[in-house]
Each structure stands twice: as structure tokens, then as C-alpha cells.
Design an enzyme around this catalytic site. Structure first.
Site, mmCIF file in Angstrom:
data_model
loop_
_atom_site.group_PDB
_atom_site.id
_atom_site.type_symbol
_atom_site.label_atom_id
_atom_site.label_comp_id
_atom_site.label_asym_id
_atom_site.label_seq_id
_atom_site.Cartn_x
_atom_site.Cartn_y
_atom_site.Cartn_z
ATOM 1 N N ARG A 184 -10.082 4.407 -5.284
ATOM 2 C CA ARG A 184 -9.187 3.979 -4.194
ATOM 3 C C ARG A 184 -8.952 5.089 -3.190
ATOM 4 O O ARG A 184 -9.112 6.264 -3.506
ATOM 5 C CB ARG A 184 -7.852 3.508 -4.752
ATOM 6 C CG ARG A 184 -8.031 2.217 -5.470
ATOM 7 C CD ARG A 184 -6.756 1.633 -5.952
ATOM 8 N NE ARG A 184 -7.098 0.528 -6.829
ATOM 9 C CZ ARG A 184 -7.263 -0.710 -6.422
ATOM 10 N NH1 ARG A 184 -7.078 -1.029 -5.170
ATOM 11 N NH2 ARG A 184 -7.608 -1.651 -7.273
ATOM 12 N N ILE A 185 -8.548 4.641 -2.006
ATOM 13 C CA ILE A 185 -8.288 5.597 -0.933
ATOM 14 C C ILE A 185 -6.812 5.974 -0.969
ATOM 15 O O ILE A 185 -5.934 5.103 -0.981
ATOM 16 C CB ILE A 185 -8.677 4.987 0.429
ATOM 17 C CG1 ILE A 185 -10.183 4.699 0.415
ATOM 18 C CG2 ILE A 185 -8.296 5.906 1.573
ATOM 19 C CD1 ILE A 185 -10.650 3.770 1.513
ATOM 20 N N LEU A 186 -6.550 7.273 -1.020
ATOM 21 C CA LEU A 186 -5.167 7.754 -1.073
ATOM 22 C C LEU A 186 -4.592 7.867 0.324
ATOM 23 O O LEU A 186 -5.323 8.075 1.293
ATOM 24 C CB LEU A 186 -5.139 9.128 -1.735
ATOM 25 C CG LEU A 186 -5.462 9.149 -3.226
ATOM 26 C CD1 LEU A 186 -5.805 10.557 -3.665
ATOM 27 C CD2 LEU A 186 -4.296 8.600 -4.037
ATOM 28 N N HIS B 214 -18.699 13.080 -5.090
ATOM 29 C CA HIS B 214 -19.297 11.884 -4.492
ATOM 30 C C HIS B 214 -20.808 11.883 -4.759
ATOM 31 O O HIS B 214 -21.465 12.910 -4.579
ATOM 32 C CB HIS B 214 -19.029 11.883 -2.981
ATOM 33 C CG HIS B 214 -19.602 10.679 -2.305
ATOM 34 N ND1 HIS B 214 -18.993 9.439 -2.360
ATOM 35 C CD2 HIS B 214 -20.737 10.511 -1.584
ATOM 36 C CE1 HIS B 214 -19.737 8.572 -1.709
ATOM 37 N NE2 HIS B 214 -20.800 9.184 -1.222
ATOM 38 N N ASN C 218 -12.920 16.081 -4.472
ATOM 39 C CA ASN C 218 -13.549 14.803 -4.819
ATOM 40 C C ASN C 218 -15.017 15.061 -5.142
ATOM 41 O O ASN C 218 -15.641 15.955 -4.570
ATOM 42 C CB ASN C 218 -13.460 13.839 -3.625
ATOM 43 C CG ASN C 218 -14.086 12.481 -3.918
ATOM 44 O OD1 ASN C 218 -13.880 11.912 -4.991
ATOM 45 N ND2 ASN C 218 -14.847 11.956 -2.966
ATOM 46 N N ARG D 87 0.810 -1.200 0.000
ATOM 47 C CA ARG D 87 0.000 0.000 0.000
ATOM 48 C C ARG D 87 0.863 1.279 0.000
ATOM 49 O O ARG D 87 0.612 2.221 -0.743
ATOM 50 C CB ARG D 87 -0.879 -0.111 1.256
ATOM 51 C CG ARG D 87 -1.801 0.982 1.615
ATOM 52 C CD ARG D 87 -2.760 1.221 0.511
ATOM 53 N NE ARG D 87 -2.960 2.648 0.439
ATOM 54 C CZ ARG D 87 -4.064 3.259 0.747
ATOM 55 N NH1 ARG D 87 -5.117 2.571 1.085
ATOM 56 N NH2 ARG D 87 -4.141 4.550 0.655
ATOM 57 N N ASP E 63 -9.771 15.090 2.736
ATOM 58 C CA ASP E 63 -8.896 15.088 3.909
ATOM 59 C C ASP E 63 -8.464 13.647 4.197
ATOM 60 O O ASP E 63 -8.558 12.793 3.311
ATOM 61 C CB ASP E 63 -9.553 15.802 5.113
ATOM 62 C CG ASP E 63 -10.767 15.051 5.648
ATOM 63 O OD1 ASP E 63 -11.051 13.920 5.170
ATOM 64 O OD2 ASP E 63 -11.436 15.582 6.554
ATOM 65 N N ASP F 94 -14.466 10.394 2.104
ATOM 66 C CA ASP F 94 -15.697 11.159 1.837
ATOM 67 C C ASP F 94 -16.069 12.043 3.032
ATOM 68 O O ASP F 94 -17.222 12.080 3.471
ATOM 69 C CB ASP F 94 -16.854 10.200 1.491
ATOM 70 C CG ASP F 94 -16.557 9.396 0.235
ATOM 71 O OD1 ASP F 94 -15.826 9.889 -0.639
ATOM 72 O OD2 ASP F 94 -17.054 8.257 0.125
HETATM 73 C C1 GRF Z 1 -19.389 9.516 -10.000
HETATM 74 O O1 GRF Z 1 -20.738 9.280 -9.697
HETATM 75 C C2 GRF Z 1 -18.658 10.086 -8.812
HETATM 76 O O2 GRF Z 1 -19.481 10.828 -7.961
HETATM 77 C C3 GRF Z 1 -18.174 8.852 -8.105
HETATM 78 O O3 GRF Z 1 -17.827 7.963 -9.119
HETATM 79 C C4 GRF Z 1 -18.615 8.225 -10.285
HETATM 80 C C5 GRF Z 1 -17.642 8.370 -11.421
HETATM 81 O O4 GRF Z 1 -18.286 8.339 -12.659
HETATM 82 N N1 GRF Z 1 -17.100 9.169 -7.193
HETATM 83 P P1 GRF Z 1 -17.486 8.684 -14.013
HETATM 84 O O5 GRF Z 1 -16.315 7.722 -14.110
HETATM 85 O O6 GRF Z 1 -17.004 10.109 -13.913
HETATM 86 O O7 GRF Z 1 -18.491 8.483 -15.100
#
Ligand code: GRF
Length: 199
Positions: free
Chosen positions: A90-92, A106, A104, A64, A138, A142
């Protein structure tokens, strides 16, 4: 013109929205697309747009920490002003968001439904509204300070696919708008709060 690195894992529709945005409107230029997996649709989009791309698969690294260091090195090499996680699965490591301002996107109204199954979990919970969040990254998943959110109503008979498609349509507008604010240095983080400076 700010330098932007975009990290992706999937289809790349959010990357496409950033590539489609006029560089002047965005105030930035995408200088690197980095994926953790070969064959991500986003890599084909990068190639089509003539943007340099890198693939850093975890399987190519001993552990990792080694993978984290490789991602960091690849991103550092292009000296970005801003990093955008656009569907990066992935988690950085914790060094990353300390080193670069990182946004990010989400597919839920955080703090509801963090993690990889946000759309299905919102449907299963029976909420009437979900949506999307753009936030600074951070050390926790999320979790960082929220830049922007927009609600998307859940419709009777929705499937995760249909709902996610409507959420993504909003993301494609919200993410470039937030990136433009970041490139214009109009986002000021104060603890959990993000202040948006007037133009
Ligand atoms: C999006 O819904 C984003 O919010 C999430 O992953 C999805 C990525 O979709 N983190 P794409 O690859 O940009 O189409």
C-alpha cells in the site's frame, strides 16, 4: 543498536532475510512487524521470531486518512530509528517518510517499471535486464533517492514467477546490506543522490 520497524503485506521472504541477519551485523533490531492484512505469511515469521506484530487493515478505518494515522500511530509507538517497507503493498501518506527514514525494496531497476506489476511488465516489455532497487521513500510511489541497485538478466522462456524468484534472491542480500548501512548512519541523502560514507 537501532530500532527497526518492518511493514509487510505478503510472504515475507525479505523480512525473513532481515530476521536471519545477525543483529550485530545489521546494527539494528526489528521491534515491530506491521501488516495491512491478516494472514500475511510475514506475520507468522514475526511470531516465530518473537517479534511484536500489528495488523492495521484499511477496512477497519473510516477512510484513507484514518488508516494512515493508525499506521503512523502504531509505528510511532515503537519509536523506530528506521522503517523498512519489505513488500508493503500500500501507498503511505506523505507524513510517513517525513517522520521516519524509510527504505523500500522494489523488484525492478527504477525508474523503469514502478508500481505493483514490475516483474510482469519488465517481461512483457522485452528488456534483457531487470533487477531490484533499494531506495528511500518519498511522497511519490517508487520514486525516492536510490541507495542500491543490482541487475538480474532475463532468461529465454522466463516466467514472471521464475524471474521474480531470482530477483528476490538478490533482494535478500541487497536489502539487509542497505539496512546495515542505514543503521550505521552511513547513508547521506543529498537531493536525489545517496552518498555512502566509508566505514
Ligand atoms: C519483493 O519482490 C519486493 O521487491 C516487492 O514485493 C516483494 C515482496 O516479497 N516490493 P516478500 O513478501 O518479501 O517475499
Amino acid at each position: 543498536m537501532q530500532r527497526i520497524a518492518v511493514l509487510v503485506s505478503g510472504a515475507g521472504s525479505n523480512l525473513a532475510a532481515l530476521l536471519d541477519a545477525n543483529a550485530d551485523t545489521l546494527g539494528g533490531r526489528i521491534v515491530l512487524v506491521l501488516s495491512d492484512r491478516d494472514g500475511a505469511g510475514a506475520l507468522a515469521l514475526a511470531a516465530g521470531a518473537g517479534v511484536p506484530a500489528a495488523v492495521v487493515p484499511p477496512a477497519d478505518h473510516a477512510d484513507r486518512r484514518a488508516w494512515d494515522a493508525a499506521v503512523l500511530a502504531a509505528v510511532e509507538a515503537v519509536e523506530p530509528d528506521l522503517v523498512v517497507l519489505a513488500g508493503f503493498a500500500r501507498i503511505l501518506g506523505p507524513t510517513f517518510p517525513r517522520r521516519f527514514p524509510t527504505l523500500n525494496v522494489h523488484p525492478s531497476l527504477l525508474p523503469a517499471f514502478p508500481g505493483a506489476h514490475a516483474v510482469a511488465e519488465a517481461l512483457a516489455w522485452g528488456v534483457r535486464l531487470t533487477g531490484c532497487t533499494v531506495h528511500f521513500v518519498d511522497e511519490q510511489v517508487d520514486h525516492g533517492p536510490v541507495v542500491a541497485q543490482e541487475a538480474v538478466p532475463i532468461e529465454p522462456g522466463d516466467t514472471a514467477e521464475r524471474l521474480h524468484a531470482r530477483i528476490k534472491a538478490v533482494e535478500h542480500r541487497l536489502l539487509p546490506a542497505c539496512v546495515a548501512l542505514a543503521c550505521a548512519a552511513r547513508l547521506v541523502v543529498d537531493g536525489r543522490h545517496v552518498k555512502i560514507l566509508p566505514r
